[in-house]
Design a protein around this motif. Structure first.
Motif, short mmCIF file in Angstrom:
data_model
loop_
_atom_site.label_atom_id
_atom_site.label_comp_id
_atom_site.label_asym_id
_atom_site.label_seq_id
_atom_site.Cartn_x
_atom_site.Cartn_y
_atom_site.Cartn_z
N ILE A 137 38.59 24.05 23.81
CA ILE A 137 37.96 25.18 23.12
C ILE A 137 37.92 26.41 24.03
N LYS B 103 41.07 34.56 18.10
CA LYS B 103 39.88 34.82 17.27
C LYS B 103 40.00 34.24 15.86
N ASP B 104 41.20 33.89 15.46
CA ASP B 104 41.42 33.34 14.13
C ASP B 104 41.05 31.86 14.13
N SER B 105 39.99 31.48 13.41
CA SER B 105 39.51 30.10 13.43
C SER B 105 40.54 29.12 12.87
N GLN B 106 41.30 29.58 11.87
CA GLN B 106 42.33 28.72 11.30
C GLN B 106 43.43 28.45 12.32
N GLN C 172 43.03 28.52 15.54
CA GLN C 172 42.44 27.62 16.53
C GLN C 172 42.58 26.17 16.11
N LYS C 173 42.29 25.89 14.84
CA LYS C 173 42.41 24.53 14.33
C LYS C 173 43.87 24.05 14.38
#
Length: 235
Positions: free
Chosen positions: A98, A105-108, A110-111
């Motif tokens: 993490i 910054k894009d959470s998608q 990151q996943k």
């Protein structure tokens, strides 16, 4: 993609790099080999902004980044995996990963990056809640590479990824490096394990005492008798 032109670097009053020039095309895996103290790590550290050149130029995607800050360089897509791994040993594997995604910054995204590194290194998925310091040396190296990938880099600078690893772990790490390159990541690989580095790379630069002494296609250099004698164990 990356051009280094006549780069000179000093530590205090001692010059370490003496006008080196090299380049990477997008999608290449390029090896930089040489003995201890040749200037390989200094080269990577200068590209990533940790060290400063006193002359010469580093150009990335047509932009002069010679004086850019490390944070700016990371945001441009250049990420270094340092020698010795330097993971956060008291944090979990997942927490290390993490932290590697702090520029994304894009959470998608990151996943997606998390899924990608777990597929590349399945052992990390199995042990994601485990404290990083309890991993073996090879597993820590995998974590260090995975953490770097969480930033979705276009170019990866790898510094001695096989250092201190068993032959089996070395093979697994190099397989992962080759797979990353096959997926499109441009890689500059600094390595003392010359045979394995040249075997997976497209081109190789040989450095001695802060100077590039040879360069060429890895497959051709591996057949050169002088290179074989000096770096590949003779015959």
């Amino acid at each position: 993609m990356l051009q280094i032109k006549e780069l000179c670097v000093k530590y205090d009053n001692i010059q370490v790099l003496h006008g080196i020039s090299l380049e990477l095309q997008e999608g290449e895996l390029v090896a930089l080999i040489g003995a201890n103290g040749a200037g390989k790590t200094t080269t990577l550290s200068t590209i990533s902004g940790v060290k400063r050149a006193f002359s010469g130029q580093i150009v990335y995607d047509g932009k002069d980044i010679t004086k850019a800050g490390t944070d700016e360089i990371v945001k441009m897509g250049i990420v270094q995996v340092p020698e010795g791994r330097q993971i956060f040993s008291k944090m979990t594997i997942e927490e290390n990963l993490i932290l590697g995604a702090y520029t994304e910054k894009d959470s998608q995204r990151q996943k997606q990056n998390m899924q990608r590194v777990m597929e590349l290194f399945p052992i990390l998925r199995e042990r994601r809640r485990q404290t990083a310091g309890t991993l073996s040396g090879g597993e820590q190296q995998m974590l260090a590479i995975a953490r770097a990938l969480m930033g979705n880099p276009r170019m990866l600078l790898l510094d001695e990824p096989s250092m201190g690893l068993s032959p089996l772990m070395t093979e697994q790490v190099f397989d992962a490096v080759k797979s990353l390159n096959d997926q499109g990541t441009t890689i500059l690989l600094v390595e003392q394990n010359a045979y394995d580095a040249m075997e997976i790379s497209h081109r190789t630069y040989i450095m001695e005492n802060g100077v590039i002494t040879r360069e060429g296609k890895s497959s051709e250099l591996m057949r050169d008798p002088a290179i074989k004698q000096a770096y590949l164990g003779g015959d």
